[in-house]
Design a protein around this motif. Structure first.
Motif, short mmCIF file in Angstrom:
data_model
loop_
_atom_site.label_atom_id
_atom_site.label_comp_id
_atom_site.label_asym_id
_atom_site.label_seq_id
_atom_site.Cartn_x
_atom_site.Cartn_y
_atom_site.Cartn_z
N VAL A 10 0.74 -1.14 0.20
CA VAL A 10 -0.06 -0.10 0.07
C VAL A 10 0.86 1.17 0.08
CG1 VAL A 10 -1.80 1.01 1.56
CG2 VAL A 10 -1.82 -0.85 1.09
N THR A 11 1.78 1.29 0.71
CA THR A 11 2.83 2.64 0.98
C THR A 11 3.62 2.51 -0.55
OG1 THR A 11 2.83 1.91 3.09
CG2 THR A 11 5.31 3.54 2.08
N GLN A 14 1.23 4.50 -2.96
CA GLN A 14 0.95 5.21 -2.80
C GLN A 14 2.47 6.14 -3.26
OE1 GLN A 14 0.15 5.68 2.07
NE2 GLN A 14 -1.80 5.85 1.86
N GLN A 17 2.10 6.98 -7.13
CA GLN A 17 1.19 7.63 -7.41
C GLN A 17 1.85 8.69 -7.68
OE1 GLN A 17 -1.15 6.37 -8.76
NE2 GLN A 17 -2.71 8.42 -9.09
N ARG A 18 1.86 9.20 -6.10
CA ARG A 18 2.44 10.23 -5.54
C ARG A 18 3.17 10.76 -6.49
NH1 ARG A 18 0.60 13.33 -0.46
NH2 ARG A 18 2.48 13.94 -0.78
N GLU A 70 9.03 11.00 0.65
CA GLU A 70 7.49 10.94 0.93
C GLU A 70 7.31 10.06 2.33
OE1 GLU A 70 4.75 12.18 -0.90
OE2 GLU A 70 6.17 12.89 -2.00
N LEU A 74 3.97 11.00 4.66
CA LEU A 74 3.06 10.39 4.22
C LEU A 74 2.79 9.45 5.85
CD1 LEU A 74 2.92 8.41 1.00
CD2 LEU A 74 1.51 9.59 1.47
N PRO A 77 -0.44 3.80 6.33
CA PRO A 77 -1.41 3.15 5.75
C PRO A 77 -2.48 2.56 7.09
CG PRO A 77 0.62 2.05 5.39
CD PRO A 77 0.63 3.07 5.79
N THR A 87 -7.17 8.14 9.10
CA THR A 87 -5.66 9.25 9.01
C THR A 87 -5.09 9.95 9.03
OG1 THR A 87 -6.39 7.53 6.95
CG2 THR A 87 -4.19 8.57 7.13
N GLU A 361 -1.68 20.18 0.82
CA GLU A 361 -1.45 18.10 1.28
C GLU A 361 -1.33 17.80 2.25
OE1 GLU A 361 1.57 16.80 -1.32
OE2 GLU A 361 0.75 17.36 -2.96
N ASN A 364 -3.59 16.39 4.60
CA ASN A 364 -4.25 14.72 4.63
C ASN A 364 -3.98 14.20 5.51
OD1 ASN A 364 -5.76 15.25 1.51
ND2 ASN A 364 -3.27 14.98 0.86
N TYR A 365 -2.47 14.51 6.37
CA TYR A 365 -2.25 13.90 6.62
C TYR A 365 -2.64 14.44 8.57
CZ TYR A 365 1.76 15.51 5.28
OH TYR A 365 3.08 17.20 4.70
#
Length: 535
Positions: A10-11, A14, A17-18, A70, A74, A77, A87, A361, A364-365
């Protein structure tokens, strides 16, 4: 919870994708296409030859640094079935408290607009745009009337909110003990004690030399090389030499007489190696380069162009928060003996920061949610809701959502000692903010969040200086009320600049603000000792 293999997958997905949407991805594609015309690229070994070319030309290192960034930004997950807000912040009562705090900030901002009759945003008339363009590098000479403007909030207001935090799932009568009720923070979070911190920060052990502490000794002629002063001198020389060579050579381990110092310094422009190196302090001459490397903050043509676009947005539109920024700089940095000379830089960086959509951004976290406003005449219609402060064209609303508070400019001020190019200074500050500083003024359960830092500070002081803690409480001087303003500013404005930069070396080196909490214990102890010495 996901198993380790699934979490890793998953990491990776991600990060891929970024990075696909980043400028670096298009640059890598361009370089890979162009290298196909080179004679050393063979069809039968195409993949390996292209990879070798990207490695030898430095592009592989740039990709590694981007991935490393990243990984630090990030959040881990969560479970696939978990809602998105988990999250940002897993504890419901923390999310509720943050939302309530945001409403309070917006109420203060809106009431200021109403009282002063000032819009949240307006387009500057052409003459005003020309005037601002001409004095861009001399904004400190401007003296606007800011008497009616006030900071939206100060650290002491935020502290009262943190003190009021309660966990509805925890019964305070259960497990009642004296220590748990000495402090102001009355919630339970998992924070490290001294043994755990010693394990987490081994390079800060008394047996390890520290740049800025063990490098000030002067070695008189004839002093035996085994003495402590000689070892300190040799440590400084070797540490600086390794720092310079480490940006050129591969991983190595070095030893200084009886001191065994292991520093991972990987080839030139390696973010991971630079981070490891800074744990024992950065040499003054290398600090700016190392910090930019750790943060992967570049000053390439596209970064300079982005800064110029933000500058144009400042010139074209005037925001209410611009006045708050002016007011804060005048109240803090302009009155500081170290930072008053950087007043122009502070205006340039902070005004551009209030227009930068890239900062969005971090929400998001972040447990916080960017504040929303509505386009005039469309109040209540969600499709016309915009985040404030706005950026760029006011018709569509490209927006940031970070409301400056009293002392906000002090996050930028120390960096002015390291970078004299506004675009590079801006790039480094933005990375510092989205990695660390936002946690100091938002409510969350993160180990580097301000709530955990306050709790950790109180527990460390209660455990290791209980008599001092009790005495301060008895005379009505709660230690956290003394130390909170230091922590919320990461000691900026409270430590001398050379000491502050050494502290921030360790923050970047360990990628954690926990050191801020530990560092707050000693000034409290020193202040009490100073007053006790007064007859």
């Amino acid at each position: 919870m996901m198993d380790e293999g699934t979490e890793l997958s998953v990491t990776i997905a991600q990060i891929v994708q970024r990075l696909k949407g980043a400028h670096l991805h298009s640059q890598l594609e361009k370089q890979a296409r162009e290298c196909l015309h080179r004679p050393e690229i063979k069809l039968e070994s195409l993949k390996e030859d292209v990879r070798n070319f990207l490695r030898s030309s430095g592009w592989e290192r740039k990709l590694q640094n981007a991935v490393y960034r990243e990984l630090h930004i990030l959040p881990p997950p969560g479970h696939p079935a978990a809602p998105p807000e988990h999250t940002k912040e897993p504890l419901a009562y923390m999310r509720k408290a943050q939302a309530s705090w945001e409403k309070r900030i917006l109420k203060s901002l809106n009431s200021m607009c109403t009282e002063l009759g000032v819009p949240l945003a307006r387009k500057r008339p052409i003459p005003e745009q020309k005037e601002l363009t001409n004095k861009w590098n001399e904004m400190g000479t401007d003296e606007p009337d800011l008497s009616k403007f006030r900071p939206v909030y100060a650290p002491k207001d935020f502290l009262e909110v943190l003190i009021s935090l309660k966990n509805p799932n925890h019964d305070c009568k259960e497990g009642l003990n004296a220590r748990s009720h000495w402090g102001l923070i009355q919630i339970s979070l998992n924070v490290r004690d001294i043994p755990q911190m010693q394990e987490a920060y081994p390079e800060l052990s008394l047996t390890c030399c520290q740049l800025g502490i063990d490098d000030h000794a002067h070695i008189p002629p004839g002093m035996p090389p085994s003495s402590c002063e000689a070892k300190a001198y040799l440590f400084e020389s070797e540490h600086i030499r390794i720092g310079k060579k480490g940006l050129e050579h591969l991983l190595r381990v070095y030893t200084v007489n009886l001191f065994c110092v292991c520093v991972l310094v990987v080839s030139e422009q390696d973010s991971a190696a630079a981070q490891q190196y800074s744990r024992q302090g950065c040499p003054t001459g290398l600090r700016a380069q190392l910090w930019a490397l750790i943060l992967n903050a570049t000053n390439e043509p596209e970064d300079i162009m982005h800064y110029e676009q933000l500058k144009a947005a400042v010139i074209h539109h005037d925001l209410l928060v611009d006045n708050l920024i002016y007011k804060d700089v005048k109240l803090t940095a302009s009155n500081d003996d170290y930072y008053f000379v950087f007043e122009d830089f502070l205006y340039q960086v902070l005004l551009c920061f209030s227009r930068d959509t890239a900062v969005l951004e971090h929400f998001n976290y972040n447990s916080a949610t960017p504040p929303k406003s509505y386009i005039q005449g469309k109040t209540g219609a969600e499709e016309f809701a915009v985040v404030y402060p706005p950026n760029g064209t006011m018709s569509l609303g490209f927006f940031l959502g970070v409301i400056p508070f009293h002392g906000f400019s002090m996050y930028v001020a120390p960096l002015c000692f390291l970078y004299n190019e506004p675009s590079k200074l801006y790039s480094v500050f933005r990375e510092m903010y989205v990695r660390y500083f936002f946690r100091l003024h938002s409510i969350s359960s993160s180990p580097s969040g301000i709530v955990s830092l306050c709790l950790q500070f109180e527990r460390l002081l209660q455990t290791h200086l209980p008599q001092l803690f009790y005495h301060l409480q008895e005379i009505g001087a709660q230690p956290l009320r003394i130390a909170f303003k230091w922590m919320v500013r990461a000691f900026s404005g409270y430590l001398s600049t050379d000491q502050l930069l050494l502290l921030w070396d360790r923050v970047l080196g360990y990628d954690s603000l926990e050191i801020i909490a530990g560092g707050s214990v000693f000034p409290v102890f020193a202040i009490v000792n100073m007053f006790c010495a007064i007859p």
